[in-house]
Design a protein around this motif. Structure first.
Motif, mmCIF file in Angstrom:
data_model
loop_
_atom_site.group_PDB
_atom_site.id
_atom_site.type_symbol
_atom_site.label_atom_id
_atom_site.label_comp_id
_atom_site.label_asym_id
_atom_site.label_seq_id
_atom_site.Cartn_x
_atom_site.Cartn_y
_atom_site.Cartn_z
ATOM 1 N N LYS A 28 -21.021 54.737 -14.995
ATOM 2 C CA LYS A 28 -21.074 53.700 -14.063
ATOM 3 C C LYS A 28 -21.824 52.486 -14.226
ATOM 4 C CE LYS A 28 -17.563 54.638 -11.187
ATOM 5 N NZ LYS A 28 -16.320 53.755 -11.303
ATOM 6 N N ASN A 29 -23.297 53.291 -14.724
ATOM 7 C CA ASN A 29 -24.414 52.286 -15.258
ATOM 8 C C ASN A 29 -24.216 51.840 -16.655
ATOM 9 O OD1 ASN A 29 -25.399 53.083 -12.521
ATOM 10 N ND2 ASN A 29 -26.518 54.780 -13.340
ATOM 11 N N MET A 30 -23.361 51.242 -16.895
ATOM 12 C CA MET A 30 -23.075 50.385 -18.291
ATOM 13 C C MET A 30 -24.082 49.631 -18.526
ATOM 14 S SD MET A 30 -18.740 50.352 -18.292
ATOM 15 C CE MET A 30 -18.667 49.957 -20.060
ATOM 16 N N SER A 31 -24.766 49.312 -19.581
ATOM 17 C CA SER A 31 -25.679 48.141 -20.161
ATOM 18 C C SER A 31 -24.590 46.927 -20.392
ATOM 19 C CB SER A 31 -26.111 48.520 -21.311
ATOM 20 O OG SER A 31 -25.388 48.535 -22.366
ATOM 21 N N PHE A 32 -25.196 45.857 -20.170
ATOM 22 C CA PHE A 32 -24.531 44.549 -20.592
ATOM 23 C C PHE A 32 -23.934 44.498 -21.795
ATOM 24 C CE2 PHE A 32 -24.248 40.067 -22.348
ATOM 25 C CZ PHE A 32 -23.657 39.494 -21.268
ATOM 26 N N LEU A 33 -24.329 44.901 -22.845
ATOM 27 C CA LEU A 33 -23.735 45.073 -23.952
ATOM 28 C C LEU A 33 -22.548 45.936 -24.110
ATOM 29 C CD1 LEU A 33 -23.498 44.223 -26.914
ATOM 30 C CD2 LEU A 33 -25.149 46.134 -27.553
ATOM 31 N N GLU A 34 -22.524 47.216 -23.438
ATOM 32 C CA GLU A 34 -21.366 47.950 -23.305
ATOM 33 C C GLU A 34 -20.360 47.244 -22.159
ATOM 34 O OE1 GLU A 34 -23.319 52.435 -23.594
ATOM 35 O OE2 GLU A 34 -23.591 51.081 -21.639
ATOM 36 N N ARG A 35 -20.785 46.864 -21.319
ATOM 37 C CA ARG A 35 -19.750 45.930 -20.364
ATOM 38 C C ARG A 35 -18.933 45.038 -21.218
ATOM 39 N NH1 ARG A 35 -22.741 43.814 -16.176
ATOM 40 N NH2 ARG A 35 -23.734 45.727 -16.434
ATOM 41 N N LYS A 36 -19.858 44.201 -22.079
ATOM 42 C CA LYS A 36 -19.352 43.286 -22.857
ATOM 43 C C LYS A 36 -18.079 43.698 -23.850
ATOM 44 C CE LYS A 36 -20.550 40.172 -26.543
ATOM 45 N NZ LYS A 36 -21.782 39.629 -27.448
ATOM 46 N N LYS A 37 -18.855 44.831 -24.561
ATOM 47 C CA LYS A 37 -17.821 45.805 -25.414
ATOM 48 C C LYS A 37 -16.464 46.206 -24.810
ATOM 49 C CE LYS A 37 -21.098 46.790 -28.853
ATOM 50 N NZ LYS A 37 -21.555 48.223 -29.397
ATOM 51 N N ALA A 38 -16.733 46.723 -23.400
ATOM 52 C CA ALA A 38 -15.392 47.006 -22.707
ATOM 53 C C ALA A 38 -14.523 45.921 -22.493
ATOM 54 C CB ALA A 38 -16.045 47.812 -21.734
ATOM 55 N N ILE A 39 -14.970 44.654 -22.040
ATOM 56 C CA ILE A 39 -14.281 43.729 -21.874
ATOM 57 C C ILE A 39 -13.376 43.326 -22.886
ATOM 58 C CG2 ILE A 39 -14.289 41.413 -20.910
ATOM 59 C CD1 ILE A 39 -16.440 42.242 -19.126
ATOM 60 N N LYS A 40 -14.146 43.078 -24.170
ATOM 61 C CA LYS A 40 -13.738 42.568 -25.435
ATOM 62 C C LYS A 40 -12.531 43.473 -25.870
ATOM 63 C CE LYS A 40 -13.782 40.280 -29.435
ATOM 64 N NZ LYS A 40 -12.249 39.803 -29.708
ATOM 65 N N LEU A 41 -12.795 45.010 -25.756
ATOM 66 C CA LEU A 41 -11.813 45.892 -26.317
ATOM 67 C C LEU A 41 -10.653 45.936 -25.580
ATOM 68 C CD1 LEU A 41 -11.515 48.034 -28.450
ATOM 69 C CD2 LEU A 41 -12.614 49.787 -27.068
ATOM 70 N N SER A 42 -10.750 45.760 -24.231
ATOM 71 C CA SER A 42 -9.453 45.976 -23.573
ATOM 72 C C SER A 42 -8.674 44.652 -23.689
ATOM 73 C CB SER A 42 -9.926 46.056 -21.961
ATOM 74 O OG SER A 42 -10.737 45.125 -21.517
ATOM 75 N N ALA A 43 -9.514 43.369 -23.853
ATOM 76 C CA ALA A 43 -8.646 42.197 -23.750
ATOM 77 C C ALA A 43 -7.896 42.144 -25.013
ATOM 78 C CB ALA A 43 -9.696 41.112 -23.828
ATOM 79 N N ASP A 44 -8.545 42.891 -26.161
ATOM 80 C CA ASP A 44 -8.071 42.723 -27.553
ATOM 81 C C ASP A 44 -6.737 43.628 -27.521
ATOM 82 O OD1 ASP A 44 -9.761 41.008 -28.945
ATOM 83 O OD2 ASP A 44 -11.110 42.511 -29.790
ATOM 84 N N ILE A 45 -6.868 44.876 -26.889
ATOM 85 C CA ILE A 45 -5.739 45.716 -26.815
ATOM 86 C C ILE A 45 -4.477 45.176 -25.996
ATOM 87 C CG2 ILE A 45 -4.854 48.054 -25.877
ATOM 88 C CD1 ILE A 45 -7.811 49.104 -26.731
ATOM 89 N N ALA A 46 -4.895 44.520 -24.831
ATOM 90 C CA ALA A 46 -4.012 44.091 -23.830
ATOM 91 C C ALA A 46 -3.261 43.015 -24.645
ATOM 92 C CB ALA A 46 -4.648 43.437 -22.644
ATOM 93 N N MET A 47 -3.934 41.877 -25.480
ATOM 94 C CA MET A 47 -3.363 40.976 -26.174
ATOM 95 C C MET A 47 -2.403 41.516 -27.305
ATOM 96 S SD MET A 47 -5.027 37.352 -28.017
ATOM 97 C CE MET A 47 -6.100 38.559 -29.094
ATOM 98 N N ALA A 48 -2.733 42.489 -28.021
ATOM 99 C CA ALA A 48 -2.039 43.111 -29.023
ATOM 100 C C ALA A 48 -1.039 43.845 -28.454
ATOM 101 C CB ALA A 48 -3.123 44.142 -29.895
ATOM 102 N N SER A 49 -1.111 44.610 -27.460
ATOM 103 C CA SER A 49 0.274 45.287 -27.016
ATOM 104 C C SER A 49 1.195 44.310 -26.264
ATOM 105 C CB SER A 49 -0.403 46.301 -25.852
ATOM 106 O OG SER A 49 -0.995 45.712 -24.652
ATOM 107 N N THR A 50 0.480 43.234 -25.829
ATOM 108 C CA THR A 50 1.566 42.375 -25.246
ATOM 109 C C THR A 50 2.784 41.763 -26.486
ATOM 110 O OG1 THR A 50 -0.054 41.486 -23.645
ATOM 111 C CG2 THR A 50 1.874 39.902 -24.163
#
Length: 169
Positions: A28-50
Motif C-alpha cells: 500500500k505504501n508505494m513510492s511515487f515512482l512505483e505508482r507511476k510505473k504501475a499506472i504506465k504498465l497497466s495503461a500499456d497492457i490495457a491498450m495492447a489487450s484492447t
C-alpha cells in the motif's frame, strides 16, 4: 480500427481492472515512482489487450510486460543497467574520419535520410525493430490512434476526478 467509442470504453475497463490489481497486489505504501510505473504498465497492457494482439506493437507491449514479470521494482534495475550500457557504447564510438569528400547524388542523400528516419520510427514503436518497412507506417498509424484514445480517456478521468474533488469551482 474499430469504433473509437467502443475502443475507449474497453480500454478504460481494462485499465481500471489493471490498476485495481496493482493496488491490491502491491504494498500500500508505494513510492511515487512505483505508482507511476504501475499506472504506465497497466495503461500499456490495457491498450495492447484492447487490440487483441492483432498488431505487432500490441504483441511487443504484452511481451515486454510479461518478460519483466509484471513487477514494478524488478524492471528498474534491468532498464537502468541497459541504459548505462547503451550510454557507454555511445561514448566509446569514435567519429568516422572522412578521407576524401565524395560527391553525393540527391538520390543517395534522400535514401540515407529515409533510412535514418525509418530507424528512428522503428525505435519509437514498440516492437518496431522487427517490423519491415512495408508494415511500419500502418503499424505506426494504428499505434498513434490507440495512443490518442488512451490520452482522451485519461483526460476524461482527470476531469471527472477534479469535478468530484471540487464540485463547485
Amino acid at each position: 480500427m474499430r469504433n473509437q467509442r467502443s475502443v475507449k470504453q474497453e480500454f478504460l475497463r481494462k485499465w481500471i481492472t489493471g490498476l485495481r490489481r496493482y493496488s491490491c497486489d502491491e504494498k500500500k505504501n508505494m513510492s511515487f515512482l512505483e505508482r507511476k510505473k504501475a499506472i504506465k504498465l497497466s495503461a500499456d497492457i490495457a491498450m495492447a489487450s484492447t487490440r487483441d494482439k492483432t498488431t505487432r506493437w500490441s504483441q511487443a507491449l504484452i511481451a515486454n510486460a510479461s518478460s519483466s514479470g509484471d513487477t514494478l521494482t524488478g524492471s528498474s534495475k534491468n532498464n537502468s543497467s541497459r541504459s548505462r550500457k547503451k550510454m557507454l557504447m555511445m561514448r566509446r564510438r569514435r567519429p568516422k574520419v572522412k578521407s576524401a569528400k565524395k560527391e553525393m547524388s540527391a538520390s543517395c542523400i534522400a535514401k540515407r535520410l529515409v533510412e535514418k528516419r525509418t530507424r528512428k520510427l522503428k525505435n519509437l514503436l514498440p516492437g518496431g525493430e522487427s517490423i519491415d518497412e512495408g508494415c511500419l507506417v500502418e503499424e505506426t498509424l494504428d499505434y498513434i490512434e490507440s495512443l490518442r484514445a488512451q490520452i482522451e480517456v485519461m483526460r476524461y478521468l482527470v476531469t471527472a476526478s477534479q469535478l468530484i474533488i471540487n464540485p463547485y469551482p
